[in-house]
Design an enzyme around this catalytic site. Structure first.
Site, PDB file in Angstrom:
ATOM      1  N   ASP A 290      26.196 -20.870 -50.456  1.00  0.00           N
ATOM      2  CA  ASP A 290      25.254 -21.917 -50.091  1.00  0.00           C
ATOM      3  C   ASP A 290      24.023 -21.241 -49.470  1.00  0.00           C
ATOM      4  O   ASP A 290      23.969 -20.031 -49.308  1.00  0.00           O
ATOM      5  CB  ASP A 290      25.927 -22.920 -49.130  1.00  0.00           C
ATOM      6  CG  ASP A 290      25.269 -24.278 -49.185  1.00  0.00           C
ATOM      7  OD1 ASP A 290      25.956 -25.297 -49.012  1.00  0.00           O
ATOM      8  OD2 ASP A 290      24.051 -24.332 -49.444  1.00  0.00           O
TER       9      ASP A 290
ATOM     10  N   GLU B  28      22.363 -34.027 -45.142  1.00  0.00           N
ATOM     11  CA  GLU B  28      23.155 -33.024 -44.441  1.00  0.00           C
ATOM     12  C   GLU B  28      23.303 -33.323 -42.946  1.00  0.00           C
ATOM     13  O   GLU B  28      23.529 -34.473 -42.565  1.00  0.00           O
ATOM     14  CB  GLU B  28      22.563 -31.624 -44.702  1.00  0.00           C
ATOM     15  CG  GLU B  28      22.540 -31.289 -46.203  1.00  0.00           C
ATOM     16  CD  GLU B  28      22.253 -29.834 -46.487  1.00  0.00           C
ATOM     17  OE1 GLU B  28      21.434 -29.561 -47.360  1.00  0.00           O
ATOM     18  OE2 GLU B  28      22.880 -28.963 -45.854  1.00  0.00           O
TER      19      GLU B  28
HETATM   20  C1  GLC Z   1      21.999 -26.967 -49.098  1.00  0.00           C
HETATM   21  C2  GLC Z   1      23.311 -27.647 -49.411  1.00  0.00           C
HETATM   22  C3  GLC Z   1      23.797 -27.446 -50.824  1.00  0.00           C
HETATM   23  C4  GLC Z   1      22.616 -27.239 -51.758  1.00  0.00           C
HETATM   24  C5  GLC Z   1      21.921 -25.950 -51.346  1.00  0.00           C
HETATM   25  C6  GLC Z   1      20.677 -25.671 -52.203  1.00  0.00           C
HETATM   26  O1  GLC Z   1      22.001 -26.492 -47.782  1.00  0.00           O
HETATM   27  O2  GLC Z   1      24.397 -27.387 -48.539  1.00  0.00           O
HETATM   28  O3  GLC Z   1      24.579 -28.594 -51.175  1.00  0.00           O
HETATM   29  O4  GLC Z   1      23.072 -27.148 -53.097  1.00  0.00           O
HETATM   30  O5  GLC Z   1      21.557 -25.944 -49.972  1.00  0.00           O
HETATM   31  O6  GLC Z   1      19.694 -26.642 -51.951  1.00  0.00           O
END
Ligand code: GLC
Length: 600
Positions: free
Chosen positions: A289, A489
């Protein structure tokens, strides 16, 4: 005789498939053998657009494997053309490398191609969960894939197959629901939709199933928190989605920021390698991530060693040269770790083999750029109809006193009110144009609920509107749209899911008008609604439906009978949360699976 011919035919098909697969495996091995350590490490490096846009030469210099657009990475314009111009240009740069290994472009197309203006924004997963319809979900995935490929991007960081067990979690709406059975069925459906029957089809995108593992099981629903449970519970609740997604052909998986019993997932070798790649036989690659390896213990070099040795194959790195833990540092430190024998070359080769296998399966070497026909279909009527049907099927009717709904389209006057009535931003929620979304968002081709009401009622019906609920007196009926302002988030983590004071005041104003009214709730999860439920004549949970507001009025005015079923148990009070179907003591306001329809 026929049986013999049939058996022979089957064997020849298997042999042909084996032949194709062997030739692909042979091509991977042949390419891997030619690659330097630097080129291999380049393939394991995914860089955010904002970090690379000022030095695009690095794409070729380092033979980068992937570019992503994070939630807030913005090209010069948000229209479709701006995106394919960049992806076409960057792909050309990648073609100039010694081995011309094509780039994989990744983006969070999590409810439509939602970073791009003019695309069709579909219901977030919680609404798709309410449809209980895997065929529909697959169709939605197919449509979204076409819009993503129309911009030259071939990889979506979706579906999120979190099993959201605590609605205080800000990412509840990214999950299909609280039940592992529902999540695994719809997660697999969306993988099939995105990838179609062949990853090499021009309209297919690589799915990325996330976030492994137990992102939705953290204590108190804390985002990126700690999932505390024994292994049997972990496997029962959170693993089935991955088993089904792998069976459905998923070839990329994103590791979770969260921890299991205090150990960060990005450093958990047992779960990332032994279970996922060993026991479950996952043949694709694991991507980190957003700068998630930085959360591991130790120096950046130690974090890299820990995550790559645990089984991470590609690192998502949003930091530009000059920033801490940037992509140049990542590649340099990983090279040192290999030369110091702290990361074995066999681990590097395994990671690169997995990445190359996907690029060959997607046929990217043969046709790395986009398909113009797909670009032309972005935002098309046909695509909007698919999303509108998903909206219709996602609505859950929780109350309908004396058959208040459906409303007649021939009323003399209908009053529409509330913060969400004319707000595409509230209809879409987070992950829309920007990471956090915005209540004041405007999108090409989108229809608000107010606009949908105006387009649905007869020409003799007067439609009046107020954001604060005033002015309803004299109308025969009212529709009140309230709910959550957009978030994403950790910004959505909340210890209080009551309707806002503003919404509660609007409901009281509407109640004092004496006009019968339906409440439509735009939210990423169940909320505490006792006051609104009591005051209203009807109550509809619409979740985060996206751009196709007419899907809501199709149900309100009886074009379509409500079929939605709750993907979450609906709590009476905050004190009941977490509350999930199967709990030993279970007394929700509305049970998991609840949903009314129209009697007539
Ligand atoms: C974010 C998320 C993830 C996403 C990634 C790229 O923090 O946790 O779900 O795909 O970053 O944007």
């Amino acid at each position: 005789m026929k049986r013999i011919v049939f058996v022979l035919l089957c064997f020849s098909c298997i042999a042909a498939a084996q032949q194709k697969s062997e030739s692909r495996d042979e091509r991977v091995e042949a390419l891997l053998k030619k690659m330097s350590l630097e080129e291999k490490i380049g393939q394991m490096t995914q860089v955010d657009y904002d970090a690379i846009k000022k030095q695009t030469g690095d794409i070729a210099t380092y033979s980068l494997g992937s570019i992503l657009w994070g939630g807030n990475s913005e090209p010069p314009s948000m229209k479709p053309n701006a995106w394919w111009e960049i992806s076409d240009a960057y792909q050309d740069l990648a073609q100039k490398t010694r081995l011309s290994i094509p780039l994989l472009f990744g983006i969070d197309a999590v409810h439509g191609h939602n970073n791009v203006d003019g695309t069709v924004i579909t219901p977030h997963n919680i609404g798709l969960g309410a449809t209980r319809n895997p065929e529909l979900v697959e169709l939605v995935g197919r449509m979204v894939a076409a819009e993503v490929r129309g911009t030259g991007i071939q990889w979506t960081f979706a579906p999120c197959i979190a099993v959201a067990r605590d609605e205080r979690w800000g990412r509840t709406y990214e999950s299909f629901g609280e039940d592992p059975g529902l999540v695994k069925e719809l997660g697999a459906a969306l993988v099939k939709g995105f990838q179609s029957e062949r990853l090499s089809n021009p309209g297919s995108v690589l799915a990325c199933v996330k976030h492994y593992l137990a992102d939705g099981g953290t204590t108190n629903g804390k985002d990126q928190g700690n999932s505390e449970m024994d292994e049997a519970t972990l496997r029962r609740l959170h693993l089935p989605g991955y088993v089904e997604a792998i069976k459905a052909g998923a070839m990329s998986i994103m590791a979770s920021f969260s921890s299991w019993n205090g150990q960060k997932m990005h450093g958990n070798k047992y779960l990332l390698t032994d279970v996922l790649k060993g026991e479950l036989g996952f043949k694709g690659f694991v991507v980190s991530d957003w700068a998630a390896i930085d959360q591991l213990p130790g120096s950046y070099k130690e974090q890299i060693a820990l995550s790559i040795n645990a089984g991470l194959d590609m690192a998502m790195i949003p930091n530009a040269p000059g920033d801490k833990n940037n992509y140049l540092e990542f590649m340099q430190l990983l090279k040192e770790l290999v030369n110091e024998n702290r990361v074995p070359m066999s681990r590097i080769d395994d990671a690169v083999r997995r990445i190359l296998l996907v690029k060959f399966q997607m046929n990217l070497f043969a046709n790395p750029s986009r398909d113009n026909k797909l670009t032309a279909a972005i935002g098309s009527k046909e695509h909007r109809e698919i999303a509108r049907d998903a909206v219709r099927q996602s609505l859950v009717l929780l109350k309908n006193e004396k058959g208040f709904l459906p409303l007649s389209r021939n009323l003399k006057r209908i009053h529409v009110a509330g913060r969400g009535a004319d707000s595409i931003g509230m209809q879409c929620g987070g992950w829309t144009i920007s990471w956090q979304g915005s209540s004041t968002l405007k999108l090409d081709g989108a229809t608000t609920i107010l606009q949908a009401v105006q387009q649905t009622v007869s020409k003799d019906t007067k439609v009046t509107y107020s954001i604060d609920g005033t002015g309803a007196a004299g109308a025969e009926a009212a529709i009140l749209v309230v709910g959550e302002s957009p978030y994403a988030e950790m910004f959505g983590d909340s210890m209080d899911l009551s309707l806002s004071k503003e919404d509660q005041a609007i409901i009281e104003t509407m109640k004092s008008s004496g006009i019968p009214f339906a409440v439509i709730l735009l939210s990423g999860r169940p909320m505490i609604i006792n006051q609104a439920l009591k005051a209203s004549n009807a109550f509809v949970a619409a979740w985060l439906p996206g751009t196709e507001g007419e899907g809501v009025t199709d149900v309100i005015f009886g074009n379509f009978k409500p079929v939605g079923k709750l993907p979450h148990s609906w709590p009476r009070t905050m004190e009941q949360i977490p509350i999930n179907v199967g709990d030993p003591t279970y007394d929700p306001l509305f049970p998991y699976g609840y949903g009314l329809t129209y009697s007539k």
